[in-house]
Motif scaffolding. Structure first.
Motif, PDB file in Angstrom:
ATOM      1  N   LYS A  67       9.582  -9.918  -4.326  1.00  0.00           N
ATOM      2  CA  LYS A  67      10.070  -7.975  -4.852  1.00  0.00           C
ATOM      3  C   LYS A  67       9.182  -6.980  -5.124  1.00  0.00           C
ATOM      4  O   LYS A  67       9.487  -5.523  -4.920  1.00  0.00           O
ATOM      5  CB  LYS A  67      10.959  -7.924  -6.780  1.00  0.00           C
ATOM      6  N   GLY A  68       7.873  -7.506  -5.753  1.00  0.00           N
ATOM      7  CA  GLY A  68       6.413  -6.983  -5.629  1.00  0.00           C
ATOM      8  C   GLY A  68       6.278  -6.056  -4.427  1.00  0.00           C
ATOM      9  O   GLY A  68       5.807  -5.065  -3.949  1.00  0.00           O
ATOM     10  N   LEU A  69       6.512  -6.300  -3.223  1.00  0.00           N
ATOM     11  CA  LEU A  69       6.412  -6.653  -1.877  1.00  0.00           C
ATOM     12  C   LEU A  69       6.588  -5.508  -1.035  1.00  0.00           C
ATOM     13  O   LEU A  69       6.472  -4.384  -0.532  1.00  0.00           O
ATOM     14  CB  LEU A  69       6.111  -8.200  -1.167  1.00  0.00           C
ATOM     15  N   ILE A  70       8.039  -6.236  -1.399  1.00  0.00           N
ATOM     16  CA  ILE A  70       9.302  -4.791  -1.017  1.00  0.00           C
ATOM     17  C   ILE A  70       9.179  -3.510  -2.028  1.00  0.00           C
ATOM     18  O   ILE A  70       9.075  -2.410  -1.581  1.00  0.00           O
ATOM     19  CB  ILE A  70      11.101  -5.821  -1.840  1.00  0.00           C
ATOM     20  N   ARG A  71       8.337  -3.159  -3.303  1.00  0.00           N
ATOM     21  CA  ARG A  71       8.573  -2.033  -3.759  1.00  0.00           C
ATOM     22  C   ARG A  71       7.333  -1.261  -3.234  1.00  0.00           C
ATOM     23  O   ARG A  71       7.227  -0.124  -3.361  1.00  0.00           O
ATOM     24  CB  ARG A  71       8.370  -2.589  -5.359  1.00  0.00           C
ATOM     25  N   GLN A  72       6.596  -1.918  -3.305  1.00  0.00           N
ATOM     26  CA  GLN A  72       5.435  -1.450  -2.501  1.00  0.00           C
ATOM     27  C   GLN A  72       5.461  -0.739  -1.151  1.00  0.00           C
ATOM     28  O   GLN A  72       4.061  -0.831  -0.515  1.00  0.00           O
ATOM     29  CB  GLN A  72       3.970  -2.045  -2.831  1.00  0.00           C
ATOM     30  N   SER A  73       6.487  -1.402   0.011  1.00  0.00           N
ATOM     31  CA  SER A  73       6.784  -0.922   0.886  1.00  0.00           C
ATOM     32  C   SER A  73       7.300   0.453   1.306  1.00  0.00           C
ATOM     33  O   SER A  73       8.192   1.064   0.567  1.00  0.00           O
ATOM     34  CB  SER A  73       7.186  -2.258   1.604  1.00  0.00           C
ATOM     35  N   ARG A  74       7.070   0.554   2.286  1.00  0.00           N
ATOM     36  CA  ARG A  74       7.719   1.965   2.823  1.00  0.00           C
ATOM     37  C   ARG A  74       8.565   1.819   3.710  1.00  0.00           C
ATOM     38  O   ARG A  74       8.797   0.741   4.251  1.00  0.00           O
ATOM     39  CB  ARG A  74       7.063   2.920   3.798  1.00  0.00           C
ATOM     40  N   ASP A  75       9.808   2.758   3.283  1.00  0.00           N
ATOM     41  CA  ASP A  75      10.895   2.622   4.576  1.00  0.00           C
ATOM     42  C   ASP A  75      10.645   2.850   6.472  1.00  0.00           C
ATOM     43  O   ASP A  75       9.721   3.674   6.216  1.00  0.00           O
ATOM     44  CB  ASP A  75      12.034   3.972   4.404  1.00  0.00           C
ATOM     45  N   ALA A  76      11.258   2.705   7.354  1.00  0.00           N
ATOM     46  CA  ALA A  76      10.878   2.688   8.424  1.00  0.00           C
ATOM     47  C   ALA A  76      11.051   3.560   8.869  1.00  0.00           C
ATOM     48  O   ALA A  76      12.403   4.679   8.136  1.00  0.00           O
ATOM     49  CB  ALA A  76      11.209   1.326   9.281  1.00  0.00           C
ATOM     50  N   GLU A  77      11.106   4.978   9.221  1.00  0.00           N
ATOM     51  CA  GLU A  77      10.451   5.841   9.988  1.00  0.00           C
ATOM     52  C   GLU A  77      10.435   6.677  11.769  1.00  0.00           C
ATOM     53  O   GLU A  77       9.885   5.070  12.385  1.00  0.00           O
ATOM     54  CB  GLU A  77       9.991   6.997   9.379  1.00  0.00           C
ATOM     55  N   GLY A  78      11.087   6.630  12.369  1.00  0.00           N
ATOM     56  CA  GLY A  78      10.865   7.150  13.478  1.00  0.00           C
ATOM     57  C   GLY A  78      11.648   6.306  15.072  1.00  0.00           C
ATOM     58  O   GLY A  78      13.147   5.606  14.868  1.00  0.00           O
ATOM     59  N   LYS A  79      10.607   5.892  15.936  1.00  0.00           N
ATOM     60  CA  LYS A  79      11.431   5.137  16.673  1.00  0.00           C
ATOM     61  C   LYS A  79      11.220   3.459  16.267  1.00  0.00           C
ATOM     62  O   LYS A  79      11.986   2.654  16.904  1.00  0.00           O
ATOM     63  CB  LYS A  79       9.827   4.982  17.416  1.00  0.00           C
ATOM     64  N   THR A  80      10.340   3.315  15.534  1.00  0.00           N
ATOM     65  CA  THR A  80      10.503   1.738  14.592  1.00  0.00           C
ATOM     66  C   THR A  80      12.447   1.784  13.933  1.00  0.00           C
ATOM     67  O   THR A  80      12.976   1.029  13.956  1.00  0.00           O
ATOM     68  CB  THR A  80       9.647   1.223  14.272  1.00  0.00           C
TER      69      THR A  80
END
Length: 171
Positions: A67-80
């Motif tokens: 859950k901590g890994l998910i919280r510190q991650s950002r949403d994917a943008e653009g081509k990805t």
């Protein structure tokens, strides 16, 4: 047998004889007995309970870590994000997972039972071409589509309860 009316019988009813027997025996004094010592089966159960509780706490700790890994991650943008949307459409999934980019992950992962999330390492975004990125995303989405996350959850529960079985650990 024949019963003769001429002679009196000396048969006592069983109730009277039971009363006379009770009157002949002195009353017993109740003594307090110490509780029985812990049985070996109880010791084995307590050992199992302690190990299962410790393993359950490790599972809870691992859940918090993810859950901590998910919280510190950002949403994917653009081509990805666009490649991910194409892969989700290609896989024909019932529920669209969320794609997150993590600065601290070293390999991609799929997690979440009810709200699936695919986490990609940040370095993977810059180092892979479109074809390789598609292959990685399809691989992670396949785990979600096949229900591998649910199977892993059941397996983890069984490992907590039946930790003593080496065949379960091999499975």
């Amino acid at each position: 047998p024949e019963i003769s009316i001429d002679r009196p019988t000396s048969i006592e009813p069983p109730v009277i004889s039971a009363i006379t027997q009770e009157q002949k025996t002195p009353p017993t004094v109740q003594t307090h007995q110490p509780p029985p010592a812990i049985d070996w089966r109880a010791l084995i159960f307590l050992g199992w309970l302690a190990i299962a509780a410790a393993m359950a706490l490790l599972v809870i700790q691992r859940y918090g870590f993810v859950k901590g890994l998910i919280r510190q991650s950002r949403d994917a943008e653009g081509k990805t994000a666009a490649i991910f949307d194409e892969c989700v459409t290609q896989m024909n999934l019932l529920k669209k997972p969320i794609l997150k980019i993590s600065p601290s992950m070293v390999s991609p992962a799929a997690c979440g039972l009810l709200h699936p999330v695919v986490i990609l390492p940040e370095l993977m975004i810059t180092n892979l071409n479109e074809k390789e990125m598609r292959a990685v995303l399809l691989h992670e989405l396949t785990h979600i589509g096949r229900g591998d996350l649910w199977i892993n959850c059941i397996q983890t529960f069984l490992q907590v309860v039946y930790f003593y079985n080496p065949l379960l650990w091999l499975a």
